[in-house]
Design a protein around this motif. Structure first.
Motif, PDB file in Angstrom:
ATOM      1  N   MET A 263     -10.840 -15.207  59.969  1.00 22.34           N
ATOM      2  CA  MET A 263     -10.288 -14.383  61.042  1.00 22.34           C
ATOM      3  C   MET A 263      -8.804 -14.650  61.295  1.00 22.34           C
ATOM      4  O   MET A 263      -8.206 -14.043  62.193  1.00 22.34           O
ATOM      5  CB  MET A 263     -11.077 -14.631  62.335  1.00 22.34           C
ATOM      6  CG  MET A 263     -12.542 -14.252  62.253  1.00 22.34           C
ATOM      7  SD  MET A 263     -13.410 -14.500  63.804  1.00 22.34           S
ATOM      8  CE  MET A 263     -12.702 -13.190  64.803  1.00 22.34           C
ATOM      9  N   TYR A 271     -13.709 -10.303  58.575  1.00 22.45           N
ATOM     10  CA  TYR A 271     -13.184 -10.270  59.945  1.00 22.45           C
ATOM     11  C   TYR A 271     -13.994  -9.301  60.796  1.00 22.45           C
ATOM     12  O   TYR A 271     -14.376  -9.622  61.927  1.00 22.45           O
ATOM     13  CB  TYR A 271     -11.716  -9.867  59.911  1.00 22.45           C
ATOM     14  CG  TYR A 271     -11.120  -9.639  61.279  1.00 22.45           C
ATOM     15  CD1 TYR A 271     -10.706 -10.703  62.069  1.00 22.45           C
ATOM     16  CD2 TYR A 271     -10.961  -8.343  61.786  1.00 22.45           C
ATOM     17  CE1 TYR A 271     -10.166 -10.500  63.328  1.00 22.45           C
ATOM     18  CE2 TYR A 271     -10.421  -8.123  63.030  1.00 22.45           C
ATOM     19  CZ  TYR A 271     -10.028  -9.205  63.803  1.00 22.45           C
ATOM     20  OH  TYR A 271      -9.495  -9.002  65.056  1.00 22.45           O
ATOM     21  N   ASP A 272     -14.264  -8.107  60.272  1.00 20.96           N
ATOM     22  CA  ASP A 272     -15.022  -7.112  61.031  1.00 20.96           C
ATOM     23  C   ASP A 272     -16.420  -7.614  61.372  1.00 20.96           C
ATOM     24  O   ASP A 272     -16.917  -7.414  62.482  1.00 20.96           O
ATOM     25  CB  ASP A 272     -15.119  -5.803  60.236  1.00 20.96           C
ATOM     26  CG  ASP A 272     -13.766  -5.137  60.056  1.00 20.96           C
ATOM     27  OD1 ASP A 272     -12.874  -5.376  60.901  1.00 20.96           O
ATOM     28  OD2 ASP A 272     -13.607  -4.387  59.073  1.00 20.96           O
ATOM     29  N   MET A 275     -16.213 -10.350  64.014  1.00 20.36           N
ATOM     30  CA  MET A 275     -15.931  -9.742  65.319  1.00 20.36           C
ATOM     31  C   MET A 275     -17.190  -9.109  65.895  1.00 20.36           C
ATOM     32  O   MET A 275     -17.390  -9.104  67.117  1.00 20.36           O
ATOM     33  CB  MET A 275     -14.825  -8.697  65.170  1.00 20.36           C
ATOM     34  CG  MET A 275     -13.441  -9.293  64.948  1.00 20.36           C
ATOM     35  SD  MET A 275     -12.848 -10.243  66.374  1.00 20.36           S
ATOM     36  CE  MET A 275     -12.525  -8.923  67.535  1.00 20.36           C
TER      37      MET A 275
END
Length: 397
Positions: A263, A271-272, A275
């Protein structure tokens, strides 16, 4: 042999009521599983794994962690844990059976489970894992047998012989436990199509998670099931509390690395997904269940309230909430389409039903199976605790 009893009468009553509720609720789900197969599970087009796979990983970790605690005694001679070695071995057997039953229910054809023995494909990581589980189960049973026999005989030469057997078996079991639970992590890490899982840190995370959750489970077992409140009991619970604290800090450090590095720049497929874990619709599973109840509160209890009650409560919170870690591992890796817009590429002729769906939320039926397996494990443990010499006068003194 010591007289085995529960240390707190009201806890015993609460425990029996809770177990009965689990057994009824879970038993209903087991009947539905045999009658209707997977039709009541909430899988979707592209989410073939879910709650039961997470539960299987969770139970396997408990087994590996409990076994490795016993190996500290029989292989490395850690005398502070000698009193709980047999109890650890038996707990490892019970939780292993819970894991295997859970993943058995996840199979589409329950009756085909033996194919991995009669027609194995050793290019498959899963085939290796099943064979390792089998060897591990046999080793656990044999090691528990010699551990019980060692304390049942008075002949010094025979005791020494059994101790050698235990050392050999424990020495074999350590790489075996590391191989099969690290192998579960490797099974996920080698799925190159799932970028969230495809990381070399997964086998290490699985091992540290096993040690933490298994060590916490054994702390709860010793704190509750020990026959008396002797100084030996306090010493053992205190030592286990220090072990759990160290493992909790190590696991938190590795988890920080797992999340912070992908991240760092705020871009990329990983990253998605991370998150989604942190701030998606199930953010509370990470922040409240895992971080607050499973890390921060246990950390405070283990550092500032080191009495047996505080250690037991902290360990109970870690044991129970660690299942959230396994859910956050399995589900986020599956609920994202690998091709953007794939979920909208094909729809049913009668709109707005989508044929390709990435939505997943464990159904009541899936929770029923989970709690049914837990009720089965508690029953097996209770029977073994009552009828096997897992705790003797020597350990209690």
């Amino acid at each position: 042999m010591v007289q085995k009893k529960y240390p707190y009468g009201w806890l015993s009553v609460v425990g029996w009521v809770a177990w009965l509720a689990l057994a009824v609720f879970g038993g209903w789900g087991l009947i539905d599983r045999f009658l209707y197969g997977h039709r009541l599970a909430d899988y979707s087009s592209y989410v073939p794994w879910g709650h039961w796979v997470a539960a299987y990983i969770y139970f396997i970790g408990l087994s590996a962690g409990a076994f490795l605690l016993s190996s500290l005694v029989y292989v490395f001679g850690v005398r502070q844990l000698e009193r709980i070695a047999k109890l650890s071995l038996f707990t490892a057997i019970v939780t292993l059976l819970m894991a295997l039953v859970t993943i058995w229910f996840d199979l589409g054809h329950l009756e085909r489970f033996f194919y991995v023995f009669t027609r194995p494909n050793f290019h498959s990581m899963m085939a290796w894992m099943v064979w390792l589980y089998t060897a591990y189960f046999i080793l656990l049973v044999v090691e528990l047998y010699y551990a019980i026999r060692k304390d049942a005989v008075s002949d010094a030469a025979l005791k020494a012989r059994y101790q050698r057997y235990l050392t050999w078996l424990g020495g074999i079991g350590i790489p075996l436990a590391v191989a099969f639970h690290g192998g579960v992590g490797a099974l996920f890490a080698t799925v190159i199509a799932r970028d969230l899982w495809h990381t070399p840190i997964y086998p290490i995370l699985f091992l540290t998670g096993a040690l933490l959750s298994g060590g916490a489970l054994m702390t709860v077992v010793v704190a509750y099931f020990w026959p008396n409140r002797s100084p030996a009991w306090r010493e053992t619970v205190g030592y286990l509390g220090k072990v759990v604290l160290g493992l909790l800090l190590l696991d938190a450090l590795l988890e920080w690395a797992e999340y912070s590095i992908p991240m760092w720049y705020g871009i990329g497929a990983e990253y998605d997904k991370l998150m989604y874990v942190l701030f998606g619709p199930f953010w509370w599973n990470f922040w409240i269940v895992h971080v607050l109840l499973g890390v921060l509160i246990p950390l405070v209890l283990l550092v500032w309230y080191r009495k047996p009650l505080g250690i037991a409560l902290a360990s109970l919170l870690i044991t129970v909430t660690f299942f959230a870690v396994r859910l956050n591992l399995v589900i986020p890796g599956l609920v994202f389409p690998e091709l953007r817009g794939l979920e909208r590429s094909y729809t049913d002729p009668i709109p707005p039903v989508n044929r390709l769906s990435f939505d997943y939320l464990p159904s009541v039926f899936e929770w029923q199976i989970f709690f049914g397996v837990i009720a089965m494990g508690i029953a097996l443990f209770y029977i073994g605790y009552r009828w096997l010499p897992l705790v003797t006068d020597k350990e209690v003194a």
